[in-house]
Design an enzyme around this catalytic site. Structure first.
Site, PDB file in Angstrom:
ATOM      1  N   GLU A 146       5.237  -3.428   0.797  1.00  0.00           N
ATOM      2  CA  GLU A 146       5.555  -3.186  -0.715  1.00  0.00           C
ATOM      3  C   GLU A 146       4.945  -1.795  -0.699  1.00  0.00           C
ATOM      4  OE1 GLU A 146       3.403  -5.459  -3.405  1.00  0.00           O
ATOM      5  OE2 GLU A 146       4.634  -4.842  -4.941  1.00  0.00           O
ATOM      6  N   GLY A 186       0.891  -1.083   0.004  1.00  0.00           N
ATOM      7  CA  GLY A 186      -0.037   0.034  -0.112  1.00  0.00           C
ATOM      8  C   GLY A 186       0.831   1.021  -0.122  1.00  0.00           C
ATOM      9  N   SER A 187       0.289   2.451   0.595  1.00  0.00           N
ATOM     10  CA  SER A 187       1.066   3.388   0.576  1.00  0.00           C
ATOM     11  C   SER A 187       2.238   3.529   1.348  1.00  0.00           C
ATOM     12  CB  SER A 187       0.102   4.639   0.921  1.00  0.00           C
ATOM     13  OG  SER A 187      -0.175   4.750   2.151  1.00  0.00           O
ATOM     14  N   THR A 188       2.930   4.386   1.015  1.00  0.00           N
ATOM     15  CA  THR A 188       4.523   4.612   1.646  1.00  0.00           C
ATOM     16  C   THR A 188       4.033   5.089   3.157  1.00  0.00           C
ATOM     17  OG1 THR A 188       5.331   5.106  -0.196  1.00  0.00           O
ATOM     18  CG2 THR A 188       6.449   5.752   1.601  1.00  0.00           C
ATOM     19  N   ASP A 189       3.075   6.125   3.098  1.00  0.00           N
ATOM     20  CA  ASP A 189       2.643   6.552   4.800  1.00  0.00           C
ATOM     21  C   ASP A 189       2.432   5.843   5.451  1.00  0.00           C
ATOM     22  OD1 ASP A 189       3.553   9.135   3.509  1.00  0.00           O
ATOM     23  OD2 ASP A 189       1.635   9.711   3.138  1.00  0.00           O
ATOM     24  N   VAL A 190       1.382   4.667   5.123  1.00  0.00           N
ATOM     25  CA  VAL A 190       0.851   3.771   5.792  1.00  0.00           C
ATOM     26  C   VAL A 190       2.214   2.663   6.238  1.00  0.00           C
ATOM     27  CG1 VAL A 190      -0.647   1.893   6.189  1.00  0.00           C
ATOM     28  CG2 VAL A 190      -1.430   3.887   5.212  1.00  0.00           C
ATOM     29  N   GLY A 191       3.061   2.318   5.271  1.00  0.00           N
ATOM     30  CA  GLY A 191       3.958   1.557   5.546  1.00  0.00           C
ATOM     31  C   GLY A 191       4.814   2.036   6.743  1.00  0.00           C
ATOM     32  N   CYS A 235       2.235   0.569  -8.429  1.00  0.00           N
ATOM     33  CA  CYS A 235       3.080   1.251  -7.507  1.00  0.00           C
ATOM     34  C   CYS A 235       4.306   1.426  -7.952  1.00  0.00           C
ATOM     35  CB  CYS A 235       3.395  -0.048  -6.481  1.00  0.00           C
ATOM     36  SG  CYS A 235       4.185  -1.508  -6.984  1.00  0.00           S
TER      37      CYS A 235
END
Lengths: 335, 394
Positions: free
Chosen positions: B264, B242-247, B298
């Site tokens: 990822e 998912g998104s980088t922020d949530v990662g 992505c």
């Protein structure tokens, strides 16, 4: 641009055989352009492979596309055992490609639907013209030592002149593969230019024999050189090579046609030949032409299939479109 | 017929969605969670609606997973894990092969449902997403079979929490579930809230194939449910796409917990064209890189870097190619770009494009027909963008 548009309108209105654009006069041999040509094989294969999955025509649209394919066929017989009677039979089918009941069901009973041309050896031009009996259907003759092209230059030119004199309005010439394989583009240019001169008023289709040129880059460069030398059409194959028309080769060649058109404004036609035997294959080629070259090229004056059995499958599919079931092969008149 | 031969238009070529609608109807268009081999629907639970982005039509009601649901799913997975690992590589391979065959058998339904829920062209879900899912299950079935000989000292982690995005709902599920099961783990998976339907259908297919209860559990919901999975004490590993922020958040929240982690995340991938390239082929490369799945990938090639000397000719070729893109009903087999996942994302894209223009970029879009309704965005080319522009960074 206005000219191209006028041509399009006239063709849409049903005079597809009339070429309203100026014939490709050719240009000088521009080696800078030829040398700069690059082809990425895997990218070309990917595009060719995915394109037929990206486009689809159904129902009446499919029927219309198949009719278009039919009108672009150079119905061909090129065999050692061709006889005048076989050619007569071929011409009869070319003039009446669909049975009257299919035509009526499609609402085309009052149109003159024919294939694009008939394509024969020099000796069969006479019987073909006789069989066509003045019908507005061109006779194309293969020439210049077809299919191998390994005969003396003066004889090749003489063969073209004889065929034109015999009444062929289109000449399918073969290039000397050795020039392309050895990168002798000047020799290829000169040879093709001489053929074009010998053709005179007859239109010249230049067969590259792509299956023997080994690389897509050779195919692309040979395409460019032949257009510079004045080809009216570029054509893939004789049908006698181990590999004949393929979609990747076609993609490379039509992109060359597009580049040439953008650079010079001249229209050059495209003819894939050999191995295209199903209606589905034919549609894939038409998709390719429409996507890469545009609508204008989907007319018999700029696009032909070199094929013999394709017509039978198109007729079969059209009869399926009308009746909902497939006809047995013996129910269709043979070509 | 003569008119059609004149225009040579493609005409409509729609895939039928009947089968998928029939499946939704068979569930009353309301879904619970799939836990311990059965549906868990509680009447009091909160729920939300999932829509077809191409039409805005509500497809079904999806349950918002709460703590009780996540606990139940993790408990079921924990209980099933020992038996599942105990089957051995060959035993698990038999189940994975069965799942692969299930996906193939129901490929059409899965593809149609995916396109209804996600808005991606049926051509892509039919030719790419679903066949790849089947291949992943076959591939990992093979690895499961070889576990004892190829990975003799490896042991399963236990229960895996998996959170997958909306851009390739079914494919991401396959990527995550197949290797986890092959290695002897059990799974609690949360699909994205926009696209839960194929995961729920897959759960049903698992059940039909005789997968032991609890090996796969599907809990639906939004980010809050995801957070409960991430922070659950009895989960051994988190796998997130998912998104980088949530990662980043997940990395912070799992730090020190002993949980293993796979992330990822997003990117801003460059597409570089050199002057000696086959330019026509490079243009096709751009098309595949940025307009595949409406650019919702992505690794989408969202930055185009072209050598100065060929810039003009390359952009001309690219624009000509963009004119040929067909945007519309994703159920049509003759469409290149379908719908954007959600109106919120449509708005975000539009905002970014406008920011780009405000910062000095020139916007070019082809003059193609767009459906009047639904969540569609024209393919867009921004020129005169500098590396410091917002659109080159975000």
């Amino acid at each position: 641009m206005l000219d191209a548009l006028t041509v399009l309108m006239e063709i849409v209105e049903g005079s597809p055989m009339v070429s309203k654009f100026k014939r490709n006069p050719g240009t000088r041999l521009n080696m800078d352009l030829v040398d700069a040509i690059q082809v990425n094989r895997s990218a070309v294969e990917r595009r060719a492979q995915t394109l037929s999955g990206r486009r689809s025509v159904k129902k009446q649209w499919q029927a219309a596309w198949l009719l278009k394919a039919l009108s672009c066929i150079d119905l061909t017989t090129l065999s050692g055992d061709d006889t005048p009677e076989r050619v007569r039979r071929l011409c009869a089918k070319a003039m009446n490609p669909l049975s009257p009941d299919i035509l009526a069901a499609l609402g085309l009973e009052n149109t003159k639907l024919t294939t694009g041309a008939v394509c024969v050896y020099h000796n069969m031009i006479g019987p073909a013209l006789e069989a066509l009996n003045g019908a507005a259907l061109p006779v194309a003759a293969v020439s210049t030592g077809f299919p191998a092209g390994q005969t003396p230059m003066d004889i090749k030119c003489a063969e073209i002149e004889k065929s034109v004199a015999a009444g062929a309005s289109e000449i399918d010439i073969v290039i000397s593969r050795q020039y392309a394989l050895n990168g002798d583009w000047k020799a290829l240019y000169d040879e093709t230019k001489a053929f074009r001169k010998a053709c005179g008023r007859a239109h010249m289709k230049t067969i590259l024999a792509t299956g023997e040129l080994k690389t897509l880059r050779n195919v692309a460069r040979a395409s460019a050189v032949c257009m510079m030398a004045g080809a009216d059409f570029i054509k893939t194959s004789t049908g006698k090579e181990p590999v004949n028309a393929t979609l990747p080769v076609s993609l490379v060649m039509v992109r060359m046609i597009r580049d040439y058109h953008q650079r010079t404004g001249h229209y050059v036609g495209y003819k894939p030949a050999g191995g295209i035997s199903t209606a589905k294959d034919a549609l894939s080629y038409l998709f390719l032409i429409k996507e890469e070259l545009g609508r204008r090229w989907l007319e018999p004056d700029l696009f032909r299939f070199g094929a013999s059995s394709l017509l039978g499958d198109i007729e079969r599919q059209l009869s399926h479109y009308i009746t909902g079931s497939y006809a047995a092969s013996y129910r269709q008149a043979m070509a | 017929m003569i008119e059609l031969m004149g225009t040579m238009e493609y005409g409509p070529a729609p895939e039928s969605a009947d089968q998928a609608h029939a499946w939704l109807d068979s569930h009353g268009r309301a879904f619970g969670h799939f836990i311990k081999g059965g549906w868990k629907i509680s009447q009091r639970a909160k729920s939300f609606k999932t829509r077809n982005p191409a039409t805005g039509q509500v497809l079904a009601t999806i349950s918002q997973g709460d703590r009780g649901d996540v606990d139940a799913a993790v408990k079921a997975a924990r209980k099933a894990q020992k038996g599942w690992a105990g089957l051995g590589g060959h035993g698990r391979a038999r189940h994975l092969y069965a799942l692969a065959r299930q996906v193939q058998k129901h490929a059409r339904l899965l593809a149609v449902l995916e396109t209804l829920d996600n808005g991606k062209p049926i051509r892509e879900s039919r030719d790419i997403d679903v066949p790849l899912v089947a291949r992943h299950f076959y591939h990992h079935a093979g690895w499961a079979q070889l576990m004892e000989s190829e990975f003799p000292d490896h042991v399963p982690l236990g229960v895996i929490g998996q959170i997958v995005p909306w851009n390739f709902p079914m494919l991401m599920l396959g990527w995550k579930i197949a290797p986890a099961l092959a290695a002897g783990n059990t799974v609690v998976l949360k699909p994205a809230e926009y696209t839960s339907l194929t995961a729920l259908l897959f759960a049903e297919l698992c059940d039909e194939a005789g997968l032991p209860p609890g090996v796969i559990n599907i809990v639906t919901g939004d980010g809050r449910t995801g957070e409960m999975i991430v922070n659950h004490k009895d989960i051994n590993k988190i796998a997130f796409t998912g998104s980088t922020d949530v990662g980043r958040l997940i990395r912070q929240q799992t730090a020190g917990s002993g949980k293993k982690l796979t992330l990822e995340l997003g990117g801003k991938s460059p597409f570089i064209v050199f002057p000696d390239a086959d330019l026509d082929s490079a243009v096709e490369g751009v098309v595949d890189a940025i307009w595949f799945n409406q650019g919702q990938v992505c690794c989408a090639g969202s930055r185009l870097l072209v050598q100065e000397g060929i810039q003009k000719i390359f952009i001309t070729k690219l624009k000509a190619r963009m004119e040929k893109l067909r945007i519309g009903d994703p159920m049509d087999k003759c469409i290149d770009m379908g719908a954007i996942i959600d109106p919120a994302h449509h708005k975000q894209i539009d905002k970014l494009v406008k920011t780009g223009v405000r910062e000095g970029a020139t916007l070019w879009q082809p003059d193609c027909a767009l459906p009047k309704k639904g969540c569609f965005y024209r393919p867009s080319l921004l020129e005169n963008v500098t590396p410091s522009s917002t659109v080159a960074q975000q």
